[in-house]
Design an enzyme around this catalytic site. Structure first.
Site, PDB file in Angstrom:
ATOM      1  N   ARG A   1       0.847  -1.448   0.270  1.00  0.00           N
ATOM      2  CA  ARG A   1       0.050  -0.055   0.014  1.00  0.00           C
ATOM      3  C   ARG A   1       0.962   1.277   0.020  1.00  0.00           C
ATOM      4  O   ARG A   1       1.922   1.275   0.775  1.00  0.00           O
ATOM      5  CB  ARG A   1      -1.058  -0.130   1.212  1.00  0.00           C
ATOM      6  CG  ARG A   1      -1.506   1.443   1.445  1.00  0.00           C
ATOM      7  CD  ARG A   1      -2.786   1.328   2.438  1.00  0.00           C
ATOM      8  NE  ARG A   1      -2.252   0.856   3.484  1.00  0.00           N
ATOM      9  CZ  ARG A   1      -3.253   0.291   4.675  1.00  0.00           C
ATOM     10  NH1 ARG A   1      -4.549   0.745   4.410  1.00  0.00           N
ATOM     11  NH2 ARG A   1      -2.661   0.092   5.750  1.00  0.00           N
TER      12      ARG A   1
ATOM     13  N   ARG B   1       2.706   3.781   5.086  1.00  0.00           N
ATOM     14  CA  ARG B   1       2.263   3.952   6.463  1.00  0.00           C
ATOM     15  C   ARG B   1       3.524   3.289   7.556  1.00  0.00           C
ATOM     16  O   ARG B   1       3.743   2.055   7.291  1.00  0.00           O
ATOM     17  CB  ARG B   1       1.106   3.478   6.719  1.00  0.00           C
ATOM     18  CG  ARG B   1      -0.109   4.472   6.423  1.00  0.00           C
ATOM     19  CD  ARG B   1      -1.417   4.024   6.333  1.00  0.00           C
ATOM     20  NE  ARG B   1      -1.773   3.125   7.540  1.00  0.00           N
ATOM     21  CZ  ARG B   1      -3.252   2.758   7.792  1.00  0.00           C
ATOM     22  NH1 ARG B   1      -3.965   2.963   6.894  1.00  0.00           N
ATOM     23  NH2 ARG B   1      -3.335   1.872   8.900  1.00  0.00           N
TER      24      ARG B   1
ATOM     25  N   ARG C   1      -1.481  -6.171  14.267  1.00  0.00           N
ATOM     26  CA  ARG C   1      -2.945  -5.352  14.222  1.00  0.00           C
ATOM     27  C   ARG C   1      -4.067  -6.414  13.788  1.00  0.00           C
ATOM     28  O   ARG C   1      -4.985  -6.593  14.121  1.00  0.00           O
ATOM     29  CB  ARG C   1      -2.711  -4.628  12.879  1.00  0.00           C
ATOM     30  CG  ARG C   1      -2.015  -3.268  13.226  1.00  0.00           C
ATOM     31  CD  ARG C   1      -1.516  -2.541  11.779  1.00  0.00           C
ATOM     32  NE  ARG C   1      -2.638  -2.048  11.109  1.00  0.00           N
ATOM     33  CZ  ARG C   1      -2.602  -1.855   9.780  1.00  0.00           C
ATOM     34  NH1 ARG C   1      -1.081  -1.840   9.366  1.00  0.00           N
ATOM     35  NH2 ARG C   1      -3.378  -1.246   9.229  1.00  0.00           N
TER      36      ARG C   1
HETATM   37  P1  AP5 Z   1      -7.432  -0.344   2.307  1.00  0.00           P
HETATM   38  O1  AP5 Z   1      -8.659   0.133   1.508  1.00  0.00           O
HETATM   39  O2  AP5 Z   1      -6.460   0.807   2.656  1.00  0.00           O
HETATM   40  O3  AP5 Z   1      -7.776  -1.237   3.391  1.00  0.00           O
HETATM   41  P2  AP5 Z   1      -8.403  -0.801   4.841  1.00  0.00           P
HETATM   42  O4  AP5 Z   1      -9.121  -2.058   5.324  1.00  0.00           O
HETATM   43  O5  AP5 Z   1      -8.745   0.702   4.948  1.00  0.00           O
HETATM   44  O6  AP5 Z   1      -6.868  -0.916   5.700  1.00  0.00           O
HETATM   45  P3  AP5 Z   1      -6.384  -0.141   6.864  1.00  0.00           P
HETATM   46  O7  AP5 Z   1      -4.873  -0.964   7.052  1.00  0.00           O
HETATM   47  O8  AP5 Z   1      -6.666   1.215   6.863  1.00  0.00           O
HETATM   48  O9  AP5 Z   1      -7.271  -0.646   8.091  1.00  0.00           O
HETATM   49  P4  AP5 Z   1      -6.974  -0.630   9.518  1.00  0.00           P
HETATM   50  O10 AP5 Z   1      -8.354  -0.857  10.057  1.00  0.00           O
HETATM   51  O11 AP5 Z   1      -6.039  -1.386   9.818  1.00  0.00           O
HETATM   52  O12 AP5 Z   1      -6.332   0.754   9.488  1.00  0.00           O
HETATM   53  P5  AP5 Z   1      -6.860   2.222  10.229  1.00  0.00           P
HETATM   54  O13 AP5 Z   1      -6.289   3.610   9.534  1.00  0.00           O
HETATM   55  O14 AP5 Z   1      -8.337   2.269  10.584  1.00  0.00           O
HETATM   56  O15 AP5 Z   1      -6.489  -1.119   1.120  1.00  0.00           O
HETATM   57  C1  AP5 Z   1      -5.232  -1.661   1.667  1.00  0.00           C
HETATM   58  C2  AP5 Z   1      -4.451  -1.962   0.327  1.00  0.00           C
HETATM   59  O16 AP5 Z   1      -5.161  -2.770  -0.584  1.00  0.00           O
HETATM   60  C3  AP5 Z   1      -4.243  -0.586  -0.430  1.00  0.00           C
HETATM   61  O17 AP5 Z   1      -3.205  -0.633  -1.162  1.00  0.00           O
HETATM   62  C4  AP5 Z   1      -5.389  -0.662  -1.732  1.00  0.00           C
HETATM   63  O18 AP5 Z   1      -5.111   0.159  -2.886  1.00  0.00           O
HETATM   64  C5  AP5 Z   1      -5.289  -2.371  -1.831  1.00  0.00           C
HETATM   65  N1  AP5 Z   1      -6.722  -2.701  -2.168  1.00  0.00           N
HETATM   66  C6  AP5 Z   1      -8.008  -2.243  -1.653  1.00  0.00           C
HETATM   67  N2  AP5 Z   1      -8.684  -3.247  -2.511  1.00  0.00           N
HETATM   68  C7  AP5 Z   1      -8.325  -3.963  -3.238  1.00  0.00           C
HETATM   69  C8  AP5 Z   1      -8.828  -5.069  -4.133  1.00  0.00           C
HETATM   70  N3  AP5 Z   1      -9.887  -5.336  -4.388  1.00  0.00           N
HETATM   71  N4  AP5 Z   1      -7.689  -5.708  -4.800  1.00  0.00           N
HETATM   72  C9  AP5 Z   1      -6.312  -5.560  -4.525  1.00  0.00           C
HETATM   73  N5  AP5 Z   1      -5.785  -4.571  -3.790  1.00  0.00           N
HETATM   74  C10 AP5 Z   1      -6.824  -3.718  -2.820  1.00  0.00           C
HETATM   75  O19 AP5 Z   1      -6.310   2.134  11.695  1.00  0.00           O
HETATM   76  C11 AP5 Z   1      -4.682   2.487  12.223  1.00  0.00           C
HETATM   77  C12 AP5 Z   1      -4.674   2.363  13.548  1.00  0.00           C
HETATM   78  O20 AP5 Z   1      -5.590   3.528  14.100  1.00  0.00           O
HETATM   79  C13 AP5 Z   1      -5.261   1.322  14.410  1.00  0.00           C
HETATM   80  O21 AP5 Z   1      -4.323   0.269  14.290  1.00  0.00           O
HETATM   81  C14 AP5 Z   1      -5.329   1.612  15.785  1.00  0.00           C
HETATM   82  O22 AP5 Z   1      -4.048   1.997  16.563  1.00  0.00           O
HETATM   83  C15 AP5 Z   1      -6.026   3.236  15.470  1.00  0.00           C
HETATM   84  N6  AP5 Z   1      -7.618   3.093  15.410  1.00  0.00           N
HETATM   85  C16 AP5 Z   1      -8.089   3.548  14.140  1.00  0.00           C
HETATM   86  N7  AP5 Z   1      -9.450   3.351  14.421  1.00  0.00           N
HETATM   87  C17 AP5 Z   1      -9.651   3.002  15.788  1.00  0.00           C
HETATM   88  C18 AP5 Z   1     -10.661   2.836  16.729  1.00  0.00           C
HETATM   89  N8  AP5 Z   1     -11.971   2.904  16.122  1.00  0.00           N
HETATM   90  N9  AP5 Z   1     -10.442   2.395  17.867  1.00  0.00           N
HETATM   91  C19 AP5 Z   1      -9.354   2.268  18.278  1.00  0.00           C
HETATM   92  N10 AP5 Z   1      -8.052   2.629  17.627  1.00  0.00           N
HETATM   93  C20 AP5 Z   1      -8.439   2.642  16.306  1.00  0.00           C
END
Ligand code: AP5
Length: 220
Positions: free
Chosen positions: A130, A163, A174
């Site tokens: 990513r 990231r 994670r």
């Molecule tokens: P992408 O769309 O970025 O996937 P995602 O599910 O959004 O992944 P994240 O890593 O952002 O989710 P996350 O929940 O771990 O992170 P968040 O930022 O919420 O796709 C990923 C990749 O795949 C990209 O390169 C894309 O191009 C590719 N892709 C997409 N679809 C595809 C397909 N069909 N085929 C092929 N490739 C594809 O959280 C980060 C951190 O913040 C957490 O670890 C935590 O510390 C904190 N945090 C956030 N929210 C909370 C909460 N509610 N409570 C507590 N802590 C929190």
């Protein structure tokens, strides 16, 4: 407030952010990504960012009280009036109960919870390739959706970055955190008749169509 009100649930890298951006356009709703809000706060070194930085770095969840407060405030903003897509929230049963309370106070209910189903092997592949634009937040993948010029965003010309939490050892943590703290939300929402499982494997547009079909059934 009317319109679509959905939660996107799914492990890291399951495509929540990618699909939330498509849904946002389709339904003229706002995307609320708690991860994006936290990363911005960390970059700007706000009090929230300072409290959240270490948790994010380790791949652990930021404490519920911080997250719930920020989501409650964000939902009151005018761009959420036409609906919202929650991307990355709730992530614990406690956050889900708080969301119910917040929405009840606002006289709203969730329309559905979309649970993205993607095998573990694809998740690791997706996360390690990513890249995100520093300028506009557009998402890319080095293999599946590469930018036209290496390291540069097609849309705004911004610099692409990897990231910090997409390193292998943090990815493993994670995923473990997801299994222990977030996966139980599937049953929580299934019991409420809100859960819709979405096959998250295939082309981005194809998955988008599956989601729109699932949401369309219940869209206002
Ligand atoms: P992408 O769309 O970025 O996937 P995602 O599910 O959004 O992944 P994240 O890593 O952002 O989710 P996350 O929940 O771990 O992170 P968040 O930022 O919420 O796709 C990923 C990749 O795949 C990209 O390169 C894309 O191009 C590719 N892709 C997409 N679809 C595809 C397909 N069909 N085929 C092929 N490739 C594809 O959280 C980060 C951190 O913040 C957490 O670890 C935590 O510390 C904190 N945090 C956030 N929210 C909370 C909460 N509610 N409570 C507590 N802590 C929190």
């Amino acid at each position: 407030m009317s319109g679509v009100r959905v939660v996107l649930l799914g492990p890291p890298g399951s495509g929540k952010g990618t699909q939330a951006k498509l849904l946002q356009e389709k339904f003229t709703a706002c995307q609320i990504s708690t991860g994006d809000i936290l990363r911005k706060a960390v970059n700007e070194q706000t009090p929230l960012g300072k409290q959240a930085a270490d948790y994010i770095q380790r791949g652990e969840l930021v404490p519920d009280n911080l997250i719930v407060k920020l989501v409650a405030e964000r939902l009151k903003e005018p761009d959420c009036e036409k609906g919202f897509i929650l991307d990355g929230f709730p992530r614990t049963i406690s956050q889900a109960r708080s969301l119910e309370e917040i929405l009840t106070r606002m006289g709203l209910v969730l329309k559905c919870v979309l649970s993205m189903q993607v095998p573990r092997k694809s998740i690791v592949e997706r996360l390690s390739g990513r890249r995100t634009c520093k300028g506009c937040g557009a998402l890319y993948h080095l293999v599946f959706d590469p930018p036209k010029a290496a390291g540069i965003c097609n849309r705004c010309g911004g610099e692409l970055f990897q990231r910090d939490d997409d390193r292998e050892e943090t990815i493993t943590n994670r995923l473990n955190v997801y299994d222990s703290q977030t996966a139980p939300l599937e049953n929580f929402y299934r019991d409420r008749g809100l859960l819709k499982e979405i096959d998250g494997v295939g082309k981005v547009e194809e998955i988008g169509r599956r989601i729109i079909q699932a949401v369309g059934v219940v869209a206002a």
